[in-house]
Every structure is written in C-alpha cells, then in structure tokens.
Design an enzyme around this catalytic site. Sequence first.
Site, PDB file in Angstrom:
ATOM      1  N   TYR A  72       3.522  -4.530 -11.011  1.00  0.00           N
ATOM      2  CA  TYR A  72       3.523  -5.807 -11.737  1.00  0.00           C
ATOM      3  C   TYR A  72       4.330  -6.682 -12.728  1.00  0.00           C
ATOM      4  O   TYR A  72       5.465  -6.593 -12.374  1.00  0.00           O
ATOM      5  CB  TYR A  72       2.707  -7.732 -10.587  1.00  0.00           C
ATOM      6  CG  TYR A  72       2.251  -6.489  -9.121  1.00  0.00           C
ATOM      7  CD1 TYR A  72       3.419  -5.950  -8.083  1.00  0.00           C
ATOM      8  CD2 TYR A  72       1.225  -6.714  -8.661  1.00  0.00           C
ATOM      9  CE1 TYR A  72       3.133  -5.790  -6.786  1.00  0.00           C
ATOM     10  CE2 TYR A  72       0.661  -6.963  -7.759  1.00  0.00           C
ATOM     11  CZ  TYR A  72       1.329  -5.620  -6.721  1.00  0.00           C
ATOM     12  OH  TYR A  72       0.820  -5.913  -5.515  1.00  0.00           O
ATOM     13  N   GLU A 109      -1.336 -12.327  -5.546  1.00  0.00           N
ATOM     14  CA  GLU A 109      -2.722 -12.037  -6.356  1.00  0.00           C
ATOM     15  C   GLU A 109      -2.941 -10.124  -6.247  1.00  0.00           C
ATOM     16  O   GLU A 109      -2.951  -9.675  -5.604  1.00  0.00           O
ATOM     17  CB  GLU A 109      -4.076 -12.322  -4.259  1.00  0.00           C
ATOM     18  CG  GLU A 109      -4.536 -14.098  -5.503  1.00  0.00           C
ATOM     19  CD  GLU A 109      -4.933 -14.799  -3.580  1.00  0.00           C
ATOM     20  OE1 GLU A 109      -4.922 -13.709  -3.101  1.00  0.00           O
ATOM     21  OE2 GLU A 109      -4.511 -16.289  -3.758  1.00  0.00           O
ATOM     22  N   ALA A 142       0.878  -0.990  -0.292  1.00  0.00           N
ATOM     23  CA  ALA A 142       0.244  -0.141  -0.313  1.00  0.00           C
ATOM     24  C   ALA A 142       1.089   0.959   0.236  1.00  0.00           C
ATOM     25  O   ALA A 142       2.190   1.187   1.061  1.00  0.00           O
ATOM     26  CB  ALA A 142      -0.548   0.045   1.138  1.00  0.00           C
ATOM     27  N   ASN A 192      -7.749  -3.866 -10.911  1.00  0.00           N
ATOM     28  CA  ASN A 192      -6.861  -2.659 -10.069  1.00  0.00           C
ATOM     29  C   ASN A 192      -5.327  -2.480 -11.300  1.00  0.00           C
ATOM     30  O   ASN A 192      -4.339  -3.378 -11.432  1.00  0.00           O
ATOM     31  CB  ASN A 192      -5.756  -3.829  -8.847  1.00  0.00           C
ATOM     32  CG  ASN A 192      -5.103  -2.615  -7.802  1.00  0.00           C
ATOM     33  OD1 ASN A 192      -5.043  -1.864  -8.595  1.00  0.00           O
ATOM     34  ND2 ASN A 192      -4.867  -3.215  -7.089  1.00  0.00           N
TER      35      ASN A 192
HETATM   36  C1  COA Z   1      -0.502  -0.352  -6.536  1.00  0.00           C
HETATM   37  C2  COA Z   1       0.169   1.002  -5.523  1.00  0.00           C
HETATM   38  C3  COA Z   1       1.401   0.349  -4.137  1.00  0.00           C
HETATM   39  C4  COA Z   1       1.544   1.855  -6.749  1.00  0.00           C
HETATM   40  O1  COA Z   1       2.027   2.396  -5.396  1.00  0.00           O
HETATM   41  P1  COA Z   1       2.874   3.766  -6.344  1.00  0.00           P
HETATM   42  O2  COA Z   1       3.837   4.513  -5.032  1.00  0.00           O
HETATM   43  O3  COA Z   1       2.025   4.969  -6.666  1.00  0.00           O
HETATM   44  O4  COA Z   1       3.235   2.431  -7.917  1.00  0.00           O
HETATM   45  P2  COA Z   1       5.005   3.728  -8.050  1.00  0.00           P
HETATM   46  O5  COA Z   1       4.903   5.098  -7.971  1.00  0.00           O
HETATM   47  O6  COA Z   1       6.370   3.216  -8.064  1.00  0.00           O
HETATM   48  O7  COA Z   1       4.949   2.970  -9.952  1.00  0.00           O
HETATM   49  C5  COA Z   1       5.805   1.867 -10.678  1.00  0.00           C
HETATM   50  C6  COA Z   1       5.087   1.284 -12.436  1.00  0.00           C
HETATM   51  O8  COA Z   1       3.931   0.985 -12.033  1.00  0.00           O
HETATM   52  C7  COA Z   1       2.270   1.299 -12.632  1.00  0.00           C
HETATM   53  N1  COA Z   1       2.060   2.305 -12.382  1.00  0.00           N
HETATM   54  C8  COA Z   1       1.599   2.884 -11.034  1.00  0.00           C
HETATM   55  N2  COA Z   1       0.535   3.494 -10.890  1.00  0.00           N
HETATM   56  C9  COA Z   1      -0.717   3.405 -12.517  1.00  0.00           C
HETATM   57  C10 COA Z   1      -1.181   3.739 -12.082  1.00  0.00           C
HETATM   58  N3  COA Z   1      -2.767   3.940 -11.735  1.00  0.00           N
HETATM   59  N4  COA Z   1      -1.977   3.981 -13.751  1.00  0.00           N
HETATM   60  C11 COA Z   1      -1.104   2.999 -14.718  1.00  0.00           C
HETATM   61  N5  COA Z   1       0.017   2.583 -14.087  1.00  0.00           N
HETATM   62  C12 COA Z   1       0.624   2.788 -13.195  1.00  0.00           C
HETATM   63  C13 COA Z   1       3.896   2.329 -13.820  1.00  0.00           C
HETATM   64  O9  COA Z   1       4.414   1.674 -14.507  1.00  0.00           O
HETATM   65  C14 COA Z   1       4.181   3.260 -12.516  1.00  0.00           C
HETATM   66  O10 COA Z   1       5.700   3.794 -12.958  1.00  0.00           O
HETATM   67  P3  COA Z   1       5.485   5.267 -13.615  1.00  0.00           P
HETATM   68  O11 COA Z   1       4.302   5.865 -12.524  1.00  0.00           O
HETATM   69  O12 COA Z   1       7.129   5.729 -14.118  1.00  0.00           O
HETATM   70  O13 COA Z   1       5.105   5.393 -15.384  1.00  0.00           O
HETATM   71  C15 COA Z   1      -0.693   2.133  -5.758  1.00  0.00           C
HETATM   72  O14 COA Z   1      -1.897   2.021  -6.654  1.00  0.00           O
HETATM   73  C16 COA Z   1      -1.249   1.718  -4.304  1.00  0.00           C
HETATM   74  O15 COA Z   1      -0.814   1.807  -3.085  1.00  0.00           O
HETATM   75  N6  COA Z   1      -2.942   1.110  -4.197  1.00  0.00           N
HETATM   76  C17 COA Z   1      -3.705   0.694  -3.476  1.00  0.00           C
HETATM   77  C18 COA Z   1      -3.637  -0.785  -2.817  1.00  0.00           C
HETATM   78  C19 COA Z   1      -2.905  -1.394  -3.870  1.00  0.00           C
HETATM   79  O16 COA Z   1      -4.039  -1.298  -4.352  1.00  0.00           O
HETATM   80  N7  COA Z   1      -2.025  -2.118  -3.083  1.00  0.00           N
HETATM   81  C20 COA Z   1      -1.586  -3.557  -4.392  1.00  0.00           C
HETATM   82  C21 COA Z   1      -2.941  -4.425  -4.344  1.00  0.00           C
HETATM   83  S1  COA Z   1      -2.746  -6.105  -4.767  1.00  0.00           S
END
Ligand code: COA
Length: 157
Positions: free
Chosen positions: A120, A108, A75, A113
């Site tokens: 991933y 998973e 998260a 999402n």
């Molecule tokens: C999924 C999550 C952890 C990503 O965290 P984050 O800090 O935004 O991720 P990053 O900034 O490291 O992103 C890395 C890459 O992931 C992809 N990515 C991240 N968010 C994205 C979005 N909203 N849409 C498309 N691609 C996305 C991109 O490829 C990104 O690289 P870029 O920014 O250079 O394009 C965050 O959105 C989150 O906490 N979501 C809610 C909880 C959740 O879904 N957890 C995972 C459960 S399986």
Amino acid sequence: MTATTISPAGVEAASLLAAIHETSFAPADRWGVQAIGLLLGLPAHFAVLAAMGDRPVGFAIGRAVADEAEVLTLAVLPDARRAGAGRALMLALSDAAARLRAEAMFLEVAESNAAARALYAGLGAAEIGRRRAYYPDGGDALVLRLPLKPHGATAGG
Ligand SMILES: CC(C)(COP(=O)(O)OP(=O)(O)OC[C@H]1O[C@@H](n2cnc3c(N)ncnc32)[C@H](O)[C@@H]1OP(=O)(O)O)[C@@H](O)C(=O)NCCC(=O)NCCS
C-alpha cells in the site's frame, strides 16, 4: 514468468474467491462463500480477479459510495506472492473505483502485516488513523488513504 491478467469478478465467482480467501488468510480471518456471495450481490460493490496463465491466484473486493471507496479484502495465494499480482489487483480496484467517481480509497491493515503495508505504501497510501486493539489478537489496525487519479486523467493530470 507467467503474465498476470486481471478481470472483473461477479457473484458467479463466489466459490472461487472463497477458496482463495481460505488459503490466503488465517482461520479466524477467513470469509465463507456465503459472505463473499452476499457482498458481491450488493450495490456499489465490485471485485477483480488475478490469474497467472489459466490459474486464478488472487482477488480484491471494493465498494464505492459517492466520492469515497474502500478496499474490503485483498488476497493472493501464498505460492503466487511477490510476482506482482497484489499490486495489479490494487491498481485494477483503484481504476474501478475511479470509474465510479471515487476520489480516494480507504483501507484498513493490521500494523503487523508488513507485506500489505509495503504494498500500500508503494502505491502512495498514507496513514490517517489507527484503531487500537481492533483485531482479536489485540493488534492495532492502521487506516490508510490512497488518493485516486480522476478516471480518464492523462499522465501528470
Ligand atoms: C498482501 C498481499 C496481497 C501481497 O500480494 P503479492 O502478490 O505478494 O504482492 P506483489 O507481488 O504485487 O508485491 C508488491 C509490492 O508489495 C511489497 N511486498 C509484498 N509482499 C511483501 C513482503 N512479504 N515483504 C515486504 N514487502 C512486500 C513489495 O514492495 C512488493 O514489490 P516488490 O516485490 O517489487 O518488492 C499478499 O501477501 C497476501 O495475500 N497476504 C495475505 C492476505 C493479506 O494480508 N491481505 C491484505 C489485508 S489488508
């Protein structure tokens, strides 16, 4: 941009991690402080915390048993997303799992999402299965496998 730092987190960080979890997930998917504290006290479980400057912005919990590891949760706070913390947390979790001699990490993720799936996929995780109607909203879960580099491997090794 403020640099992101990653550090290990233990049971003492349970309330901080629960607060981040609560802000990051929809109400039905939130874990409480007790559940997180319990997980972090179990053998083979480990967590990493991301901070931007002094501010904790995200965390991940994993588990490694024999040569397999699993991501239990990941998260990042909504207002800190798209700044690399999620990717940094996944790399740190992979490194911790490889140190425990895991060769692959399983995840998973809800098919819906898009953010997590893109994160991933960018790390090299491949879809290996699907759990139909896995979530309360009827959505499918995808099962992904991320191969890990052996701990201590050099580039290309
Ligand atoms: C999924 C999550 C952890 C990503 O965290 P984050 O800090 O935004 O991720 P990053 O900034 O490291 O992103 C890395 C890459 O992931 C992809 N990515 C991240 N968010 C994205 C979005 N909203 N849409 C498309 N691609 C996305 C991109 O490829 C990104 O690289 P870029 O920014 O250079 O394009 C965050 O959105 C989150 O906490 N979501 C809610 C909880 C959740 O879904 N957890 C995972 C459960 S399986």
